[in-house]
Enzyme design. Sequence first.
Site, PDB file in Angstrom:
ATOM      1  N   CYS A 221       9.727  -5.425   3.663  1.00 27.51           N
ATOM      2  CA  CYS A 221      10.516  -4.444   2.499  1.00 27.51           C
ATOM      3  C   CYS A 221      10.640  -2.988   2.873  1.00 27.51           C
ATOM      4  O   CYS A 221      10.549  -2.353   2.001  1.00 27.51           O
ATOM      5  CB  CYS A 221       9.843  -4.445   1.092  1.00 27.51           C
TER       6      CYS A 221
ATOM      7  N   GLN B  76      -0.406   0.493  -2.193  1.00 25.82           N
ATOM      8  CA  GLN B  76      -1.141   0.120  -0.977  1.00 25.82           C
ATOM      9  C   GLN B  76      -2.409   1.085  -0.814  1.00 25.82           C
ATOM     10  O   GLN B  76      -3.409   1.123   0.032  1.00 25.82           O
ATOM     11  CB  GLN B  76      -0.409   0.213   0.230  1.00 25.82           C
TER      12      GLN B  76
ATOM     13  N   HIS C 264       8.519   1.882   0.991  1.00 23.79           N
ATOM     14  CA  HIS C 264       8.875   0.286   0.440  1.00 23.79           C
ATOM     15  C   HIS C 264      10.310   0.249  -0.357  1.00 23.79           C
ATOM     16  O   HIS C 264      10.502   1.365  -0.856  1.00 23.79           O
ATOM     17  CB  HIS C 264       7.867  -0.086  -0.372  1.00 23.79           C
TER      18      HIS C 264
ATOM     19  N   ASP D  54       3.809   6.340  -4.973  1.00 23.39           N
ATOM     20  CA  ASP D  54       3.827   5.072  -4.871  1.00 23.39           C
ATOM     21  C   ASP D  54       2.408   4.603  -4.280  1.00 23.39           C
ATOM     22  O   ASP D  54       2.088   4.501  -3.251  1.00 23.39           O
ATOM     23  CB  ASP D  54       5.088   4.451  -4.058  1.00 23.39           C
TER      24      ASP D  54
ATOM     25  N   LYS E  19      -2.701  -6.212  -5.835  1.00 22.50           N
ATOM     26  CA  LYS E  19      -2.959  -5.899  -4.360  1.00 22.50           C
ATOM     27  C   LYS E  19      -4.312  -5.198  -4.449  1.00 22.50           C
ATOM     28  O   LYS E  19      -5.111  -5.247  -3.346  1.00 22.50           O
ATOM     29  CB  LYS E  19      -1.977  -4.661  -3.776  1.00 22.50           C
TER      30      LYS E  19
HETATM   31  C1  LIG Z   1       3.988   0.497  -0.878  1.00 26.40           C
HETATM   32  C2  LIG Z   1       4.402  -0.679  -1.765  1.00 26.40           C
HETATM   33  N1  LIG Z   1       5.145  -0.154  -2.884  1.00 26.40           N
HETATM   34  C3  LIG Z   1       5.598  -1.068  -3.625  1.00 26.40           C
HETATM   35  C4  LIG Z   1       5.203  -2.316  -3.789  1.00 26.40           C
HETATM   36  C5  LIG Z   1       5.832  -3.195  -4.740  1.00 26.40           C
HETATM   37  O1  LIG Z   1       4.942  -3.767  -5.679  1.00 26.40           O
HETATM   38  P1  LIG Z   1       5.131  -4.665  -6.973  1.00 26.40           P
HETATM   39  O2  LIG Z   1       6.074  -5.959  -6.201  1.00 26.40           O
HETATM   40  O3  LIG Z   1       3.783  -5.338  -7.169  1.00 26.40           O
HETATM   41  O4  LIG Z   1       6.005  -4.378  -7.977  1.00 26.40           O
HETATM   42  C6  LIG Z   1       4.694  -2.865  -2.627  1.00 26.40           C
HETATM   43  C7  LIG Z   1       4.422  -4.249  -2.623  1.00 26.40           C
HETATM   44  O5  LIG Z   1       5.131  -5.128  -2.070  1.00 26.40           O
HETATM   45  C8  LIG Z   1       4.187  -2.045  -1.742  1.00 26.40           C
HETATM   46  O6  LIG Z   1       3.482  -2.327  -0.663  1.00 26.40           O
END
Ligand SMILES: Cc1ncc(COP(=O)(O)O)c(C=O)c1O
Lengths: 148, 414
Positions: free
Chosen positions: B372, B211, B131, B208, B234
Site C-alpha cells: 500500500c 508503524q 501509506h 500516521d 499493529k
Molecule cells: C504506515 C501505515 N499507515 C496506515 C495504515 C492503515 O492502518 P489501518 O488499516 O489499521 O487503518 C497502515 C497499515 O496497514 C500502515 O502501515
Amino acid sequence: MSDIRELYQEVILHHSKSPRNFGSLDDANRHAEGHNPLCGDQLTLGLIVEDGTVREVRFQGEGCAISTASASVMTDLVRGKSEQEVRALSDAFLELITGDAEPDLDALGKLAVFAGAREFPVRVKCATLAWRTLEAALQNDGQAVTTE
Amino acid sequence: MKTETRTSSSFDVEKIRLDFPALHQEVHGKPLVYLDNAATSQKPRAVIDAITHFYERDCANVHRGVHTLSMRATESYEGAREKLKRFLNASSRKEIVFLRGTTEALNLVAQSWARPRLKPGDEIVLSRLEHHSNIVPWQILCEQTGAVLKVVPLNEHGEFELEAYRELLGERTRLVSVAHVSNALGSILPLEQIVADAHRVGAKVAVDGAQAVPHGPVDVQALDVDFYCISSHKMYGPTGIGCLYAKQELLEAMPPYQGGGDMIASVRFEGTTYNELPYKFEAGTPNIAGVIGFGAAVDYLASIDFAAAIEHENSLLEHATDLVGSLPGVRILGTAEHKVSVLSWVMQSAHPHDVGTILDQEGIAVRTGHHCAQPVMERFGVPATVRASFGIYNTHGELEALARGLEQVRKVFS
Ligand SMILES: Cc1ncc(COP(=O)(O)O)c(C=O)c1O
C-alpha cells in the site's frame, strides 16, 4: 519441496526466465492491459487479428514467474488460431485453474503444466491474468482488466 | 552460539512467546515463523482474554444504561481511554477519540479539520513514503477544496529529505501529514524537526503513527504534534480499532465527523447540540470489545520490559540485514540510519510473489507486494518487494529459518 515443484514446473521456470513473444507489437489492431493489484503484476497484450484469426501476438510487462510463464505459453499457443479456437482454449484453461472438475489434460496439452496453481489459491490470479487480458483484447473494449 | 550473543540478556524472548497462542502452530508441517508484523501482529493471551471476558461477563452497551452490566462495560471502555491517554501521554482523555484505525483517523482529520478550513491553492505537505491511507484522503480533500499536495522526496536510503521539505514549506502550507515510521521501508522520520518547521510557518501536523507505536514509546506532547493516528492491531491489540489523538482546542473547533447516537447532547428538529469531547466524534455504538482489547494491549506492553524488547527487535533487524543482505542477487530497499525492525528487499532471481509462496511452504509468513505504498515502489523502480517485519516475539533462530527459506528460493530459480 514436492508441492513447490508442482507449482514451479521446469517448463514454467523456463518460460518465466526466457519468455516467448515478449515485446511490443507496432501494428497490433487489438490491445488490452491487465493488472493484478495484489502482487503488482502488470501486462500489456497486443494482437493482430485478421479474418477472425490471430496472426500475431506479443506481451510486455512485469510479473511473477507464474504470470510471465502463463503469458509466454499462451502467446505461443494462440498464434494462428481462430478467435473461436482461442476462446475454447481460454475456457479450458480457466476451467483447469479455477474449476472443480478433473481437467482434461489431453485437450490442454502444454497448458497442463499450470495445473499445480490449483493448489495455491492466492496464485490463481497470477496464472489467469494473461488469459483474462486476452479475452478483453478479443472483445477489444479497451478496458483495462484487473484480477480484483 | 550466535543466538545467545545477539540477544540482550535481560530479555527472555521464549517467555514472551508463551504469551502468544497463535505462534505455537505448524504451517505446511513446519513451525510457523511469523514475520508479517507490520501488516498485523499476533495477539497475546491477555488481549484475547479481555475480549472474551467482555463478551462472557460484561456485554452491554456503553454510556446509556443504568444497569450493572452497562456500567461495567462503560467502566472498561472509559478505562481503556485512560490507558491510551497515558500510552500516548495526551494531556486529557478528551483528546483520545476511538475510531476504526489509522485510516479512519486520517479521514476524520481530512474531513473534519481540513475540509472546512482549506481554500483553493492552500497546500498540504506529504512525503513520498506514505501509506495509501495517508495519500488518498488528501487527494479526496483536494478535489473537494481545491487545495494542492506537495510531496517531500526520499533519498536513496529511503530517508525523508529534510532540506527539500523545508523548501516546500511556505505561507500557503496549512497542514503537514506524514508517517512517523514507513511501513514499506522502516525509516523513522525526524518528527521533531518536521513539527518545529511546520509550526514555524503556521501549519498543523498530522502524523500516521501506525508503524511507530509497536516499536517504541511515543509522547505526543513532547513531539508537539497536532494529530496522531494509530491502529491497535499493529501493537498486539485487536483489529478494527484504533484512535486519534488531537489537541483539545483543535477538536473543540471541529465539526462532528458523523452524526448519530452517542455524539449528541440533545436532538430536536429545530437543532441538535453535540455532545462534549471526545463523544462528539464517536457516533453510534462503538467497537466496545475492540476498545477493551486495545486497552489490554497497552497494559500488556506496560507489563513487559518494552525497552529491552525494542533492543531485541533491533538486534533482529541487524542480524536479518546481515543474513539477507549477504545472499547473492539481493537488493535491500530502505537503509535509513534510523529505522525500525522492517526489512524490505528484492531478489534478482525471483519475483517477490514467488518468494512469498516458497517461504509459505516453509512455514514462513512474509508480506510481498507494494505494501500500500506504490509511490515508494516507484521511487526505487520496483513493482513490489518482499518484506519481513519483526515483532517482540521473533527469534534469531527464526531468522536462520528465513535464510534457509531464501536458499530454497535460490535453488528453485537457479
Ligand atoms: C504506515 C501505515 N499507515 C496506515 C495504515 C492503515 O492502518 P489501518 O488499516 O489499521 O487503518 C497502515 C497499515 O496497514 C500502515 O502501515
